[in-house]
Enzyme design. Structure first.
Site, PDB file in Angstrom:
ATOM      1  N   ARG A 138       0.858  -1.194   0.000  1.00  0.00           N
ATOM      2  CA  ARG A 138       0.000   0.000   0.000  1.00  0.00           C
ATOM      3  C   ARG A 138       0.892   1.242   0.000  1.00  0.00           C
ATOM      4  NH1 ARG A 138      -2.960   3.173   4.719  1.00  0.00           N
ATOM      5  NH2 ARG A 138      -3.980   4.650   3.345  1.00  0.00           N
TER       6      ARG A 138
ATOM      7  N   GLU B 221      -3.445  -0.106   8.056  1.00  0.00           N
ATOM      8  CA  GLU B 221      -2.318   0.384   8.862  1.00  0.00           C
ATOM      9  C   GLU B 221      -2.436  -0.183  10.263  1.00  0.00           C
ATOM     10  OE1 GLU B 221      -1.605   4.637   9.123  1.00  0.00           O
ATOM     11  OE2 GLU B 221      -2.028   4.895   6.991  1.00  0.00           O
TER      12      GLU B 221
ATOM     13  N   TYR C 144      -4.582   2.031  15.693  1.00  0.00           N
ATOM     14  CA  TYR C 144      -3.406   2.246  16.542  1.00  0.00           C
ATOM     15  C   TYR C 144      -3.711   2.062  18.026  1.00  0.00           C
ATOM     16  CZ  TYR C 144      -0.925   3.678  12.398  1.00  0.00           C
ATOM     17  OH  TYR C 144      -0.333   3.663  11.159  1.00  0.00           O
TER      18      TYR C 144
ATOM     19  N   GLU D 158      -7.684   8.235   5.861  1.00  0.00           N
ATOM     20  CA  GLU D 158      -8.048   8.856   7.138  1.00  0.00           C
ATOM     21  C   GLU D 158      -8.622  10.263   7.015  1.00  0.00           C
ATOM     22  OE1 GLU D 158      -4.728   8.643   9.818  1.00  0.00           O
ATOM     23  OE2 GLU D 158      -4.824   6.477   9.950  1.00  0.00           O
TER      24      GLU D 158
ATOM     25  N   HIS E 117      -3.382  10.841   0.272  1.00  0.00           N
ATOM     26  CA  HIS E 117      -2.860  10.692   1.634  1.00  0.00           C
ATOM     27  C   HIS E 117      -2.331  12.067   2.058  1.00  0.00           C
ATOM     28  CE1 HIS E 117      -1.261   7.487   4.611  1.00  0.00           C
ATOM     29  NE2 HIS E 117      -1.002   8.656   5.164  1.00  0.00           N
TER      30      HIS E 117
ATOM     31  N   ASN F 151      -7.464   1.523   9.754  1.00  0.00           N
ATOM     32  CA  ASN F 151      -6.167   1.857  10.352  1.00  0.00           C
ATOM     33  C   ASN F 151      -6.381   1.877  11.856  1.00  0.00           C
ATOM     34  OD1 ASN F 151      -5.512   2.296   7.689  1.00  0.00           O
ATOM     35  ND2 ASN F 151      -5.094   4.477   7.909  1.00  0.00           N
TER      36      ASN F 151
END
Ligand code: FCB
Length: 453
Positions: free
Chosen positions: A78, A354, A295, A167, A122, A293
């Site tokens: 990606r 991600e 985290y 995002e 992005h 994504n």
């Protein structure tokens, strides 16, 4: 290494990067300026005054980086395409040299058996579009769809699946509401028209990609939200934060409507940005996959500052990454189950686009190995509990330019980069990820040979 992650055959392993974070070469081959070139030149905007002008010099060193990916045995890569390389002012004529760069990249990836998974946006908007209002200007959504069509026409014969946006939550909140990222605006909730226009751009681009027979995904930064206490005030604050971070960016795409924004003090038409028919444009193209994504989870309490509907708290008593982000692997499992419960049959297959951590370690990055392996445990548990997850792209292949944090402080790579020499050195996590992929593939091949004579 045992195959401790019981993931299905065909599960795709990858790494993720983004153009401005790795490419450098900002003035080469006709690339126009982006909002990140402008923002990084602002005094005090980026730690240590760093910029992405050189970053990992990937624009020149991509053969070496592809060799590193090949060494991992990846299924997919990606990366993002820099819009200002394709259309230097975000509209009008195509810059042939910019398009040729990605054309070569795609061919070089395919030559070693890696499927390219490009992200079209992005965060590096052409500066000329920002000068006309950026994502606060509805017109940017239409320019985005034109750009998507240009790139798809060139690469679509070799690239089956595409991510439109990365995002939109982070870009809206960091870039337009709080001014921590480019373009550095501080509009607070009045930034939300930028969210709507990104989603509209997604819908228009998705239709253009589908017309060309291509698959479409959207990558969101999603977080399970937990109230600090069971009190009704904390629960209400948590619901408001969940609306802003998760539902605002997922409901319109999957359900064709915005969540109730009243708790955020935002009108239903998002300050006049939402026009009749927009939600159809966002929803009707559909999604072939949702990019997640992940985290960390977010703990939320009732506000102490009456200006905001929530307070964000740390999660104590767990390890924290170099960024200070709490490490809660089970948050990934909860997030995935929550998506399934919230969206049911409207939820397309998920790809983790991600997941990773920054550490202060150098080459012996046991913290990263631990982070990744425990998150893969959580992912495998969610899959065992019935969530359809098709792949995992770790952030990131190489240490890179981490936005407001600059070059050195937040190292997310499986590969260390010495930014003075551009020397790349695989860390312990590189070998660990390579072995994990090999073991998974060997197990699947063995099972395949048993079941299909
Ligand atoms: C995500 C961004 C990515 C990277 C990681 C650490 O929010 O999409 O570019 O900076 O965080």
């Amino acid at each position: 290494m045992p195959d401790r992650y019981d993931l299905p055959a065909g599960f795709r392993w990858g790494v993720a990067t983004a153009a401005y974070q790795i490419e450098g070469a900002v003035d080469e081959d006709g690339r126009g300026p982006s909002v990140w070139d402008t923002f990084t030149a602002r005094s005090g905007a980026i730690r240590d005054g760093h910029t992405g002008a050189v970053a990992c010099d990937h624009y020149h060193r991509h053969p070496e980086d592809i060799a590193l990916m090949h060494g991992l045995g990846l299924d997919g890569y990606r990366f993002s395409i820099a819009w200002p390389r394709i259309q230097p002012t975000g509209a009008g004529p195509v810059n042939a040299a910019g398009l040729a760069f990605y054309d070569r990249l795609v061919d070089d990836l395919l030559a070693v058996g890696i499927t390219p998974l490009p992200t079209l946006f992005h965060w590096d908007l052409p500066q000329a579009l920002e000068d006309a209002g950026g994502w606060l200007n509805r017109d940017t959504a239409y320019r985005f769809a034109e750009y998507a069509a240009i790139v798809a026409d060139r690469l679509g014969d070799r690239v089956p699946a595409w991510i439109t946006l990365n995002e939109p939550f982070v870009h809206t909140v960091y870039g337009y509401a709080m001014g921590i990222h480019a373009p550095g605006r501080t509009l607070m909730f009045e930034a939300l028209p930028a969210a709507h226009h990104q989603l509209l751009g997604h819908g228009l681009a998705a239709a253009a990609l589908h017309e060309r027979g291509l698959e479409v995904m959207l990558s969101n930064n999603l977080t399970p939200v937990e109230p600090a206490t069971p009190s009704p005030a904390d629960a209400a604050a948590a619901a408001a934060y969940d609306t802003l971070h998760n539902r605002l960016f997922t409901d319109p795409v999957l359900l064709g409507r915005y969540p109730d924004l009243a708790a955020l003090g935002v009108p239903d038409d998002i300050f006049g940005a939402v026009r009749p028919g927009d939600l159809d444009l966002i929803h009707t193209p559909g999604l072939d996959g949702l990019g997640v994504n992940y985290y960390n989870p977010t703990r939320v309490a009732a506000p102490t500052d009456p200006g905001l509907p929530f307070d964000l708290l740390d999660i104590p008593d767990v390890p924290h990454t170099a960024f200070g982000w709490p490490v809660v692997p089970d948050g990934l499992r909860r997030l995935l189950l929550g998506l399934r419960d919230t969206y049911g049959t409207a939820l397309p297959p998920i790809t983790i686009t991600e997941n990773g951590c920054s550490t202060t370690e150098d080459l012996d990055d046991t913290f990263r190995i631990d982070y990744l392996s425990t998150h893969l445990d959580a992912l495998a548990t969610a899959v065992a509990e019935g969530v359809d997850v098709r792949g995992y792209y770790t952030w990131s292949l190489i240490d890179n330019f981490e936005w407001a944090e600059g070059l050195f402080s937040q190292r997310f790579g499986l590969v260390h980069v010495d930014f003075a020499t551009q020397w790349r050195t695989p860390k312990a996590s590189y070998a660990w990820y390579r072995d994990l992929i090999a073991v998974h593939r060997a197990r699947c091949a063995k099972e395949g040979s048993v079941t299909s004579p």
